[in-house]
Design an enzyme around this catalytic site. Structure first.
Site: not given
Length: 317
Positions: A137-138
């Site tokens: 995830d970012k």
């Protein structure tokens, strides 16, 4: 474009088998879907003739592949620094910082790991998804393996699907946990919020298994190590929230800021200021996709999580 030129003889024991099935075993560097596409395009011949993927073999025929690797991704190369932990001709292992998106998508057309990979080596454009075989995830930091050749890409995707890549994550969760355990709960898209995932019935979701163990307990938080058996979107975040121990700072599943009773001003400031999920991919282990050599990598917990842990330790002390 890279030109592919391969020649081989069909083993006699492949007699009676479909052409596309035998070809996938004869040329494991290429995925079956890619080989099937080349057969249909006439880039693969059998004794000099173009045949259908379902053609039944007699054994002993000559196979010739004359194909070009087309550009798989159209993203632009960007001079974004990559923290490269390991590299060879077939793979990269990188340590992704929090805040860096892995692959372009809605709202993130540039400034991603993919853009950085294309700048690092333009040939990554010839690989599916630029060689990216799994994501973070970012706002999750840590280790990722990236393929640099078709053979490595095919092998890594296969090993991930067979759960042969070991991935350990460090996570700071809310609440004081008593013991480790396993969460075995299917995950699927949330029914009303398309940005989120949720625990679903097995009929509606995909199987998901997360193992976790305690590493350090504080007054109202716990540092845990999570090991993925599967790799669903947001899996650790969803599973830990599901058992009542959401990750600190998680904007989707954390349920908002929670301050422990009697927390010091330093801890209050640290918790208020921690604005990403406290999750770091710190250990990655797998067999090299071509040589079979065991490989293992570790990335230290980043400074922001270390600072948070220092405040939690001071508060507990």
């Amino acid at each position: 474009m890279t030109r592919i030129s391969e020649r081989a003889q069909v083993p006699l024991d492949e007699a009676g088998r479909r052409f596309d099935q035998a070809l996938a075993e004869m040329f494991p560097s290429f995925s079956r879907s890619r080989l099937t596409a080349w057969i249909k395009a006439g880039a693969v011949t059998l004794n000099g003739a173009v045949v259908a993927p379902r053609h039944l073999l007699q054994g002993g025929e000559e196979v010739v592949i004359e194909a070009e690797l087309e550009v798989e991704v159209a993203a632009a190369a960007e001079a974004i620094a990559l923290d490269i932990v390991y590299q060879d001709d077939d793979l990269l292992v990188i340590n992704k910082p929090a805040g860096l998106v892995v692959h372009p998508g809605a709202g993130n057309s540039s400034g991603t790991v993919l853009n950085a990979l294309l700048h690092f080596d333009a040939r990554q454009a010839e690989l599916p998804r630029g060689g990216i075989v799994h994501r973070l995830d970012k706002d999750t930091s840590g280790l990722m393996v990236v393929a640099r050749s078709l053979a490595a890409h095919t092998a890594l995707v296969d090993r991930l699907s067979r759960h042969e890549v070991v991935r350990h994550y460090a996570a700071v969760v809310m609440g004081t946990m008593i013991a480790g355990g396993t969460v075995d709960a299917a995950i699927g898209r949330h029914l009303s919020d398309r940005l989120r995932q949720s625990v679903r019935d097995e009929e509606d979701g995909k199987p998901a298994v997360t193992h976790y163990r305690l590493r350090e307990r504080f007054r109202a938080h716990t540092l845990v190590q999570c090991q993925l058996e599967t790799g669903r979107t947001h899996q650790i975040r969803v599973h830990m929230a599901h058992i009542g121990h959401a990750l600190v700072g998680d904007p989707l599943y954390g349920g908002g800021l929670r301050l422990p009773k009697g927390a010091s001003p330093e801890l209050v400031e640290a918790l208020r200021g921690f604005r990403r999920q406290a999750l770091h991919a710190e250990h990655l282990a797998f067999e090299h996709p071509l040589t079979g050599e065991p490989m293992a990598f570790d990335a230290a917990i980043p400074d922001d999580m270390q600072a948070l842990l220092a405040c939690l330790r001071a508060d507990a002390g």
